[in-house]
Scaffold this motif. Structure first.
Motif, PDB file in Angstrom:
ATOM      1  N   ASP A  95       0.923   3.476  -3.061  1.00  0.00           N
ATOM      2  CA  ASP A  95      -0.317   4.151  -3.447  1.00  0.00           C
ATOM      3  C   ASP A  95      -0.070   5.660  -3.455  1.00  0.00           C
ATOM      4  OD1 ASP A  95      -2.845   5.207  -3.728  1.00  0.00           O
ATOM      5  OD2 ASP A  95      -3.666   4.261  -1.943  1.00  0.00           O
ATOM      6  N   GLN A  96      -0.447   6.316  -4.518  1.00  0.00           N
ATOM      7  CA  GLN A  96      -0.207   7.759  -4.651  1.00  0.00           C
ATOM      8  C   GLN A  96      -0.937   8.579  -3.581  1.00  0.00           C
ATOM      9  OE1 GLN A  96       1.934   9.210  -6.752  1.00  0.00           O
ATOM     10  NE2 GLN A  96       2.534   7.263  -7.636  1.00  0.00           N
ATOM     11  N   ARG A  98       0.820  -1.221   0.000  1.00  0.00           N
ATOM     12  CA  ARG A  98       0.000   0.000   0.000  1.00  0.00           C
ATOM     13  C   ARG A  98       0.851   1.267   0.000  1.00  0.00           C
ATOM     14  NH1 ARG A  98      -3.319  -2.953   3.941  1.00  0.00           N
ATOM     15  NH2 ARG A  98      -2.376  -1.731   5.592  1.00  0.00           N
ATOM     16  N   SER A  99       2.120   1.152   0.389  1.00  0.00           N
ATOM     17  CA  SER A  99       2.978   2.336   0.472  1.00  0.00           C
ATOM     18  C   SER A  99       3.214   2.979  -0.880  1.00  0.00           C
ATOM     19  CB  SER A  99       4.325   1.975   1.109  1.00  0.00           C
ATOM     20  OG  SER A  99       5.156   1.282   0.188  1.00  0.00           O
ATOM     21  N   ALA A 141      -0.982   7.871  -0.356  1.00  0.00           N
ATOM     22  CA  ALA A 141      -0.377   7.672   0.961  1.00  0.00           C
ATOM     23  C   ALA A 141       0.221   8.995   1.468  1.00  0.00           C
ATOM     24  CB  ALA A 141       0.689   6.587   0.871  1.00  0.00           C
ATOM     25  N   CYS A 190       0.034   3.440   6.321  1.00  0.00           N
ATOM     26  CA  CYS A 190      -0.436   2.992   5.002  1.00  0.00           C
ATOM     27  C   CYS A 190      -1.495   1.918   5.149  1.00  0.00           C
ATOM     28  CB  CYS A 190       0.734   2.444   4.181  1.00  0.00           C
ATOM     29  SG  CYS A 190       1.826   3.730   3.583  1.00  0.00           S
TER      30      CYS A 190
END
Length: 197
Positions: free
Chosen positions: A33-34, A30-31, A36, A197
């Motif tokens: 992901d834009q 998930r880190s 975050a 995240c």
């Protein structure tokens, strides 16, 4: 995901570490992901640099041919003090730091990614099987999110050659606001980013 090896842990402790690794893997995915919270933990750092480092971490975490060894240090002492990635001091015999009651959750011996640079900072970078993370008893008292973040923190020392400029969320956010380059070099900024995240 990387292979896990355990030294000195009970089956129950191994299960806790394995669950923390799984949680870390999910958060690391998930880190990227834009959406975050990059600015909160890395300030005005170049987003491309942040994502480059996050992808490096993701690649190591996803590498099934890599082994990370977790070592039980409960009740032990540490005889080396690192002031930064390049400077270590051997504590005199009999003056080792006891880990019990120290507040130390985990540690890893840092590496230098500046291989080939001239001068005293030139060292050989970390290689494969030397990926060792030492866990103290405090690790097992943390909630699962902090356990995952702790392992990620220690892995950044190995993969990204991060330092420990500061700890805890407030200090890390302040660091990001005043010195984004240093925040991008601070293991706990990565840990708190992953935890969010």
């Amino acid at each position: 995901m990387f292979q896990r090896r355990f030294e000195g842990f009970s089956q129950q402790q191994q299960s806790v570490i394995a669950a923390a690794c799984d949680g870390m893997q999910q958060r690391a995915a998930r880190s990227l992901d834009q959406g975050a919270p990059i600015a909160a933990w890395f300030g005005a750092a170049d987003r491309n640099q942040v994502f480059l480092k996050l992808r490096m971490m993701q690649n190591v975490i996803q590498d099934g041919s890599r082994t990370v060894t977790f070592v039980n240090r409960t009740g032990k002492k540490i005889g080396v003090t690192h002031t930064d990635v390049y400077t270590k001091h051997l504590n005199p015999v009999g003056q080792e730091t006891p880990l019990q009651g120290s507040g130390i959750v985990a540690y890893a011996f840092p590496v230098d990614r500046r291989y080939g640079d001239p001068g005293p900072h030139s060292t050989v970078s970390h290689v494969g099987s030397g990926m060792r993370i030492y866990l103290n008893d405090v690790f097992f008292t943390l909630d699962p999110v902090l356990q995952a973040a702790t392992i990620y923190h220690e892995m950044t020392h190995k993969v990204l050659a991060t330092n420990d400029h500061c700890y805890d969320p407030v200090a890390c956010r302040m660091l990001a606001a005043r010195n984004s380059a240093q925040a991008l070099d601070n293991a706990d900024n990565f840990a708190h980013y992953i935890a969010n995240c």
